[in-house]
Every structure is written in structure tokens, then in C-alpha cells.
Design an enzyme around this catalytic site. Structure first.
Site, short mmCIF file in Angstrom:
data_model
loop_
_atom_site.label_atom_id
_atom_site.label_comp_id
_atom_site.label_asym_id
_atom_site.label_seq_id
_atom_site.Cartn_x
_atom_site.Cartn_y
_atom_site.Cartn_z
N ARG A 1 7.53 -6.19 -9.52
CA ARG A 1 6.20 -6.71 -9.86
C ARG A 1 5.78 -6.01 -11.15
O ARG A 1 6.48 -5.18 -11.68
CB ARG A 1 5.20 -6.57 -8.71
CG ARG A 1 5.39 -5.49 -7.71
CD ARG A 1 5.20 -4.10 -8.25
NE ARG A 1 3.92 -4.01 -8.92
CZ ARG A 1 3.60 -3.12 -9.82
NH1 ARG A 1 4.48 -2.21 -10.22
NH2 ARG A 1 2.42 -3.09 -10.39
N ALA B 1 3.73 -7.34 -14.87
CA ALA B 1 4.03 -8.46 -15.76
C ALA B 1 5.34 -8.31 -16.55
O ALA B 1 6.19 -9.22 -16.53
CB ALA B 1 2.84 -8.69 -16.69
N ASP C 1 -1.87 -8.71 -17.05
CA ASP C 1 -0.85 -9.72 -16.75
C ASP C 1 -0.89 -10.86 -17.74
O ASP C 1 0.08 -11.63 -17.87
CB ASP C 1 -1.05 -10.27 -15.34
CG ASP C 1 -0.53 -9.27 -14.34
OD1 ASP C 1 -1.23 -8.27 -14.10
OD2 ASP C 1 0.59 -9.45 -13.85
#
Ligand code: MRU
Length: 364
Positions: free
Chosen positions: A53, A55, A244
């Protein structure tokens, strides 16, 4: 960065040059487990289950997912299907789309027999670029911390608040928000980090605390809602978070709760910085609140907690009545006006269309 004193990345290629290795982040901090990705499906699941996980790491895993897919089906249809399923794995981090667009542009014109090698080569390059970008943004961010340290009238330590995990676990190495912190710490500046636990998945408690601890950076875990209180009492010198997706106008989408920290920071004159590499900028949109697709995850992440029992087992417990519904919005948007500066691999800019365009004129 260091795991038990050994330099480690979050994703790498096995000795067979085809299997992709990742650290299973759903098991940290209780277990350090390395998992093999051998198929496109493995890569899609690793992203959607959040074994990987953050970005930038999502983008790199997607690039390797394309390489794994090309080992199985390198036809035009194979390229399109792999792009489609990887794209759907998680919706908010724009690095995913960026990496898939990049790979597709390389693979489309190639004959089928060349696609697998080209995809592995480009995925490795993207991973290396991420390390360079994160290291470089750390150098730029360190200058901000150093200046604050030199100017500071109460010189015991610099207190930095961060949200979620935007450290090396969220990238290939170094991290975004945490990269300036590692660089400043390594340069001998006394840093202390307030780590938001980051409900519902507790990336701060599980991952940020773990990696700061591995690197020897002093830190304290706090519940998500305590930051405002600390800021009111002069206990936070600056905030640094990751993102993100940052729009071309500087709106910052990041882990849910970031916006509330930015509001508290603005109310208390605490500088609020965001660390990001270029591929996290979405040049196609300006208005983050209106245009970013905010991921909604399974409500069970809100109604349950995962942790270590006293007998050493990883276990899940319920924290709310079974009948109560829950909502799980995984990200929120901090408008550019609340952001003091964007720390990128090309330098620091104010969060504005003009500022970003100056740093990245090729996207103007
Ligand atoms: O849901 P996650 O854990 O993937 O969310 C991660 C974040 O919100 C990070 O702050 C962001 O990806 C920046 S990572 C360097």
C-alpha cells in the site's frame, strides 16, 4: 532503509528474475513475512488486500503486475486485460494509473515476444526512479527542518506530526513524508515524531511506528484526535504528510483525517507540508474535492480491530454492536489553501497551479 540493521526495499525481484518479492504489510509490526507474487492475480490481490500500500508502492507493484501478466499472455488483449484489472485494484492513488499508462505506452508498439522483458525492465526502472525521487525530496525537506532547528528558540528537539504511513513502506525506499525526517535524523538534528494511529487500518500504529523504531527515530504514538490539542500547546513544530493524488492546482488527497489535521494546523499557525514525487500529481484535474475518486472500503475495517493477543496470536475483535452500520471513506482532500508547501524531488513549492507548473514545465 533498515530492517534489523539490514538495508531492505519493499519490493524486489527474486533470484529467478521472474517472481516478485514483497513484504506483507498486513502482518506488520507483529510478523515480518516476505510473500511471492507469481501471477497477475497475485499482484492485483496484493494491492487490493493492502499487502502493499502507499501510492508510490502501489504504482511499482502495478508495473511488476504488468510484467507478471506478460509472462502469461503477451497478446494485445493480454496487455489490455492486465491494465484493466490492475487499474481496478485501488481507485485513489494516481501512481497506479501513471504506472499502467507508462507500461502500456511501452508495450503496445512492441512485438509480443519482446513484451515480457521490456515490462520487467521498465518496472525495475520505475522502482529505481521512485527511490531517487524519494531520496531527493527528502534532501529538500531536510532543508526546511534544518532551518527550523537553526531558528528555534526552544532547541531540545523538532516535533513533527505525521498521519498514516508515508514512510519507506509506502514507497520502494525512503518514503515521502518520512524521507525528510530520516535525512534530518541522520544529519544529527534531534527529531521527535508524533504518529497518528490512523484508524481504521492503523497504518500509523502498525507501520510508521515500526519503521521509525527500526531506524532509531524517537516517536510517540497518539490517537488520531489528539493532534489539535498538541498544536494548541506548542507541541508540534510542523506537520508532514504524504499524498495519494495531488491535483494540478495543489489540492492534496491523502489518508482520511489529513484534512482535519490541516485545519488544526492552520488554526495554530503550524506549517503543514506534503511530501510527494512527481508521479503522484494528477495533471488532469484541479479541484480535488470534486474530482478525486475517494475509495470506500469494507465497513468491517471500521467495526473491527486487528492486533496481537496476549498469547501472541494475531486476532480480530469487534468494537461495535453487530447491527450498527459503518462507513469507511479511506481518503479525504485538503484544499491547497491549507498547505504550506509541497516538497517534491525537484524542490519545494507553494501548493498552487503556478508553483507546480514552474517545477514541472513539461506538464503545463
Ligand atoms: O491506504 P494506504 O495505506 O495505501 O494509504 C497511504 C497513504 O495515505 C499515504 O499517506 C500516501 O499513499 C502517501 S505514500 C508515500
Amino acid at each position: 532503509m533498515l530492517v534489523d540493521g539490514k538495508s531492505t526495499r519493499t519490493i524486489w525481484l527474486a533470484a529467478n528474475r521472474s517472481t516478485v518479492k514483497i513484504i506483507d504489510q498486513t502482518r506488520l509490526p507483529h510478523e515480518f513475512i516476505i510473500v511471492d507474487l507469481d501471477t497477475l492475480d497475485d499482484a492485483v490481490k496484493a494491492i487490493s488486500n493492502m499487502q502493499v500500500r502507499g501510492a508510490p508502492l502501489i504504482g511499482v507493484t502495478a508495473a511488476y503486475g504488468m510484467a507478471l501478466a506478460m509472462g502469461d499472455n503477451a497478446t494485445d488483449a493480454g496487455v489490455d486485460i492486465a491494465c484493466k484489472v490492475l487499474y481496478q485494484a485501488r481507485p485513489t492513488a494516481v501512481n497506479l494509473r501513471w504506472a499502467l499508462d507508462d507500461l502500456k505506452a511501452i508495450l503496445d508498439p512492441l512485438p509480443e515476444r519482446e513484451r515480457k522483458i521490456a515490462a520487467y525492465a521498465r518496472a525495475a526502472e520505475i522502482a529505481d526512479e521512485d527511490v531517487e525521487q524519494c531520496s531527493s525530496l527528502g534532501d529538500h525537506g531536510k532543508v526546511i527542518i534544518k532551518k527550523m532547528w537553526n531558528d528555534k528558540s526552544r532547541p531540545e528537539r523538532i516535533n513533527i506530526l505525521t498521519h498514516c504511513n508515508a514512510g519507506w513502506l509506502a514507497t520502494v525506499d525512503w518514503g515521502t513524508a518520512l524521507s525528510p525526517i530520516y535525512k534530518a535524523h541522520d544529519a544529527g538534528i534531534p527529531i521527535h515524531v508524533w504518529v497518528d494511529e490512523t484508524r481504521p487500518r492503523n497504518q500509523g500504529a502498525n507501520l510508521t511506528c515500526w519503521e521509525l523504531g527500526q531506524h532509531g527515530v524517537p516517536h510517540t504514538l497518539i490517537v488520531d484526535n489528539v493532534g489539535g490539542h498538541l498544536m494548541q500547546h506548542g507541541q508540534v513544530d510542523l506537520c508532514i504528510v504524504g499524498t495519494d493524488r495531488t491535483t494540478a492546482a495543489g489540492d492534496v488527497c491523502n489518508k482520511t483525517g489529513t484534512y482535519l489535521k490541516a485545519l488544526a494546523a492552520a488554526d495554530n499557525n503550524v506549517p503543514f507540508y506534503v511530501g510527494l514525487p512527481g508521479p503522484t500529481i494528477d495533471w488532469t484535474i484541479k479541484d480535488g474535492v470534486r474530482d478525486v475518486n475517494i475509495e470506500e472500503r469494507d465497513p468491517s475495517e471500521v467495526t473491527r480491530l486487528i492486533g496481537l493477543t496476549e498469547d501472541g496470536y494475531i486476532s480480530t475483535i469487534a468494537i461495535s454492536p453487530k447491527a450498527s452500520p459503518a462507513a469507511n471513506f479511506a481518503f479525504d482532500v485538503t484544499p491547497a489553501r491549507l498547505v504550506t508547501g509541497l516538497i517534491t524531488e525537484r524542490g519545494v513549492t507553494d501548493a498552487s497551479e503556478e508553483g507546480l507548473a514552474k517545477l514541472y514545465p513539461e506538464f503545463k
